[in-house]
Design a protein around this motif. Structure first.
Motif, PDB file in Angstrom:
ATOM      1  N   ASP A  94       0.803  -1.228   0.000  1.00 35.14           N
ATOM      2  CA  ASP A  94       0.000   0.000   0.000  1.00 35.14           C
ATOM      3  C   ASP A  94       0.833   1.273   0.000  1.00 35.14           C
ATOM      4  O   ASP A  94       0.435   2.287  -0.593  1.00 35.14           O
ATOM      5  CB  ASP A  94      -0.936   0.023   1.215  1.00 35.14           C
ATOM      6  CG  ASP A  94      -1.972  -1.100   1.182  1.00 35.14           C
ATOM      7  OD1 ASP A  94      -2.211  -1.636   0.085  1.00 35.14           O
ATOM      8  OD2 ASP A  94      -2.504  -1.450   2.251  1.00 35.14           O
ATOM      9  N   GLN A  95       2.009   1.226   0.657  1.00 36.47           N
ATOM     10  CA  GLN A  95       2.784   2.455   0.848  1.00 36.47           C
ATOM     11  C   GLN A  95       4.125   2.449   0.126  1.00 36.47           C
ATOM     12  O   GLN A  95       4.559   3.489  -0.368  1.00 36.47           O
ATOM     13  CB  GLN A  95       3.024   2.702   2.346  1.00 36.47           C
ATOM     14  CG  GLN A  95       1.745   2.842   3.166  1.00 36.47           C
ATOM     15  CD  GLN A  95       2.034   3.004   4.656  1.00 36.47           C
ATOM     16  OE1 GLN A  95       3.111   3.460   5.057  1.00 36.47           O
ATOM     17  NE2 GLN A  95       1.085   2.612   5.490  1.00 36.47           N
ATOM     18  N   ASP A  96       4.786   1.297   0.095  1.00 34.07           N
ATOM     19  CA  ASP A  96       6.164   1.255  -0.392  1.00 34.07           C
ATOM     20  C   ASP A  96       6.306   0.800  -1.843  1.00 34.07           C
ATOM     21  O   ASP A  96       7.414   0.767  -2.376  1.00 34.07           O
ATOM     22  CB  ASP A  96       7.011   0.351   0.505  1.00 34.07           C
ATOM     23  CG  ASP A  96       7.049   0.837   1.953  1.00 34.07           C
ATOM     24  OD1 ASP A  96       6.851   2.053   2.158  1.00 34.07           O
ATOM     25  OD2 ASP A  96       7.255   0.009   2.859  1.00 34.07           O
ATOM     26  N   GLY A  97       5.205   0.433  -2.468  1.00 33.99           N
ATOM     27  CA  GLY A  97       5.258   0.066  -3.881  1.00 33.99           C
ATOM     28  C   GLY A  97       6.005  -1.214  -4.183  1.00 33.99           C
ATOM     29  O   GLY A  97       6.595  -1.355  -5.268  1.00 33.99           O
ATOM     30  N   VAL A  98       5.979  -2.163  -3.246  1.00 29.64           N
ATOM     31  CA  VAL A  98       6.641  -3.443  -3.490  1.00 29.64           C
ATOM     32  C   VAL A  98       5.816  -4.248  -4.495  1.00 29.64           C
ATOM     33  O   VAL A  98       4.600  -4.365  -4.367  1.00 29.64           O
ATOM     34  CB  VAL A  98       6.827  -4.221  -2.174  1.00 29.64           C
ATOM     35  CG1 VAL A  98       7.245  -5.661  -2.440  1.00 29.64           C
ATOM     36  CG2 VAL A  98       7.872  -3.525  -1.303  1.00 29.64           C
ATOM     37  N   ASP A  99       6.488  -4.789  -5.492  1.00 32.60           N
ATOM     38  CA  ASP A  99       5.805  -5.499  -6.571  1.00 32.60           C
ATOM     39  C   ASP A  99       5.677  -6.993  -6.312  1.00 32.60           C
ATOM     40  O   ASP A  99       4.725  -7.629  -6.771  1.00 32.60           O
ATOM     41  CB  ASP A  99       6.558  -5.276  -7.884  1.00 32.60           C
ATOM     42  CG  ASP A  99       6.684  -3.794  -8.210  1.00 32.60           C
ATOM     43  OD1 ASP A  99       5.649  -3.172  -8.476  1.00 32.60           O
ATOM     44  OD2 ASP A  99       7.824  -3.276  -8.171  1.00 32.60           O
ATOM     45  N   VAL A 100       6.653  -7.558  -5.602  1.00 30.35           N
ATOM     46  CA  VAL A 100       6.684  -9.002  -5.346  1.00 30.35           C
ATOM     47  C   VAL A 100       7.175  -9.228  -3.918  1.00 30.35           C
ATOM     48  O   VAL A 100       8.106  -8.557  -3.464  1.00 30.35           O
ATOM     49  CB  VAL A 100       7.641  -9.719  -6.318  1.00 30.35           C
ATOM     50  CG1 VAL A 100       7.640 -11.221  -6.064  1.00 30.35           C
ATOM     51  CG2 VAL A 100       7.269  -9.445  -7.752  1.00 30.35           C
ATOM     52  N   ILE A 101       6.546 -10.180  -3.221  1.00 33.82           N
ATOM     53  CA  ILE A 101       7.012 -10.589  -1.896  1.00 33.82           C
ATOM     54  C   ILE A 101       7.518 -12.017  -2.003  1.00 33.82           C
ATOM     55  O   ILE A 101       6.819 -12.905  -2.511  1.00 33.82           O
ATOM     56  CB  ILE A 101       5.889 -10.486  -0.854  1.00 33.82           C
ATOM     57  CG1 ILE A 101       5.412  -9.037  -0.739  1.00 33.82           C
ATOM     58  CG2 ILE A 101       6.374 -10.993   0.509  1.00 33.82           C
ATOM     59  CD1 ILE A 101       4.230  -8.845   0.207  1.00 33.82           C
TER      60      ILE A 101
END
Length: 401
Positions: A94-101
């Motif tokens: 939601d905040q950091d724009g991570v595309d893949v975990i």
């Protein structure tokens, strides 16, 4: 003829528009991959900072960028708590724009984070070992990379029953992973002609296994099986050795035994234990070459979890390069289309998200058999992927038609 030339030119132009420009069309100036695992607790040696090092190696081996867009690795500690892992995953998305975990060991955390990824349409590259990740909890945006409770329990259970271990007593971790492993292994034991005569469950990071081991010893079962991992498994093996379970004629099986566990406990304590793995650093030339590079970074040989993080991140980046978009549906489809290179072994991603590749059944060497540092496993037999992993039709995944 002139009209045909104009038509041909128009068609060529249309093809170029549909194919897109040669330059990157990835929608962001930076691709972000978050490595979420236990950085400081009982499972830190299995993944932890070593998984981050493996992910960075994967990014480097793909040139540090995808179609001109740089790739960044982030990391966080989920503390083996589903609520902590979920909060980090939501903030990243939601905040950091991570595309893949990626990574996410400990099945309770993995199941929670996988569901968040499904709802947000973000890809997850899971190392949790519960077979439920590709069963009833499967997601079109998730892939499971480490051999799961079904695969390694099948190989080990059937081999031990065939060798005479007919009656079993389980000491299991009291969370999703332990439950799934006990369930899966129990089925294979029964199918092979054995029987589970008893079981106890313990909380995470319990510290003292004596009361559970006494129950196992009192059961007189042929086999005492540890359906746990990390520090809990190490405590179980060490105290079982102190209690003399093996001396009493009981066989010890550790389903989720890792290379680092053997390194810490020593061969004198772990010799003879059986385990199945898809990756071992000394398995072949490809594994040895990559592990040497990894060792230069970390001063430790990689576990199968850390190796699988490398394989998963590199496969994702290859699919992303072909897709040339961060759209999760498009990249997920590409990941299922292209073959998996699992350290020189051919693999694939099934529709349920299960990544399949060959496994090997190993036995932990006796001290006299080890020829060098980290030389701990000897192969017993090869297991084809189709014989190791659960058939899709049996998993209950809603994606399987």
């Amino acid at each position: 003829m002139r009209r045909h030339r104009y038509l041909a030119a128009a068609l060529a132009a249309l093809v170029m528009v549909e194919a897109g420009p040669a330059s990157a069309r990835i929608e962001k100036p930076l691709v972000k991959i978050g490595i979420l695992n236990d950085m400081s607790g009982p499972y830190a040696d299995l993944g932890g900072p070593g998984s981050v090092a493996a992910a960075r190696l994967a990014v480097e081996d793909e040139g540090g960028a995808v179609n001109g867009v740089p790739v960044e690795i982030l990391s966080a500690d989920h503390q083996n708590k589903a609520d902590v892992g979920s909060a980090i995953a939501r903030r990243w998305i939601d905040q950091d724009g991570v595309d893949v975990i990626a990574d996410v060991p400990v099945s309770s955390v993995a199941l929670a984070v996988q569901e968040i990824g499904r709802q947000a349409k973000r890809l997850t590259l899971m190392q949790g070992t519960s077979s439920d990740l590709t069963g009833k909890a499967c997601s079109p945006y998730s892939t499971a990379w480490q051999d799961d409770t079904y695969a390694y329990s099948k190989a080990t259970s059937q081999a031990v029953v065939a060798a005479g271990g007919k009656s079993w007593f389980f000491i299991s971790a009291d969370y999703a992973f332990g439950h799934a492993l006990e369930r899966d292994a129990g089925k294979f034991i029964a199918d092979a002609g054995g029987k589970v005569v008893g079981a106890v469950r313990h909380p995470l990071n319990v510290g003292d296994m004596s009361s559970f081991l006494l129950q196992a010893q009192g059961s007189k079962a042929d086999v005492v099986a540890f359906a746990n991992g990390g520090a809990d498994l190490m405590t179980s093996i060490k105290q079982a050795n102190e209690f003399g379970l093996v001396g009493d004629g009981q066989k010890i099986v550790a389903f989720l035994l890792y290379l680092t566990d053997v390194h810490t406990l020593g061969l004198a304590v772990t010799k003879g234990l059986l385990l199945s793995e898809g990756f071992y650093w000394n398995q072949d030339d490809v594994s040895r070459a990559w592990s040497k590079r990894y060792f230069e970074r970390t001063k430790r040989m990689p576990t199968k979890q850390q190796a699988s993080v490398y394989a998963s991140v590199r496969h994702y980046l290859k699919a992303l390069r072909l897709a040339d978009t961060l759209d999760a549906d498009t990249v997920a489809a590409r990941m299922r289309e292209i073959p998996v290179d699992y350290f020189g072994h051919k693999g694939s991603v099934r529709i349920d998200g299960r990544v399949v590749y060959p496994l090997t059944l190993y036995e932990v060497k006796a001290p006299a058999e080890s020829r060098q540092a980290w030389d701990y496993f000897k192969p017993i037999r090869e297991i084809d992927a189709k014989d190791a992993f659960r058939p899709m039709a049996e998993g209950g995944c809603s994606l399987v038609r």
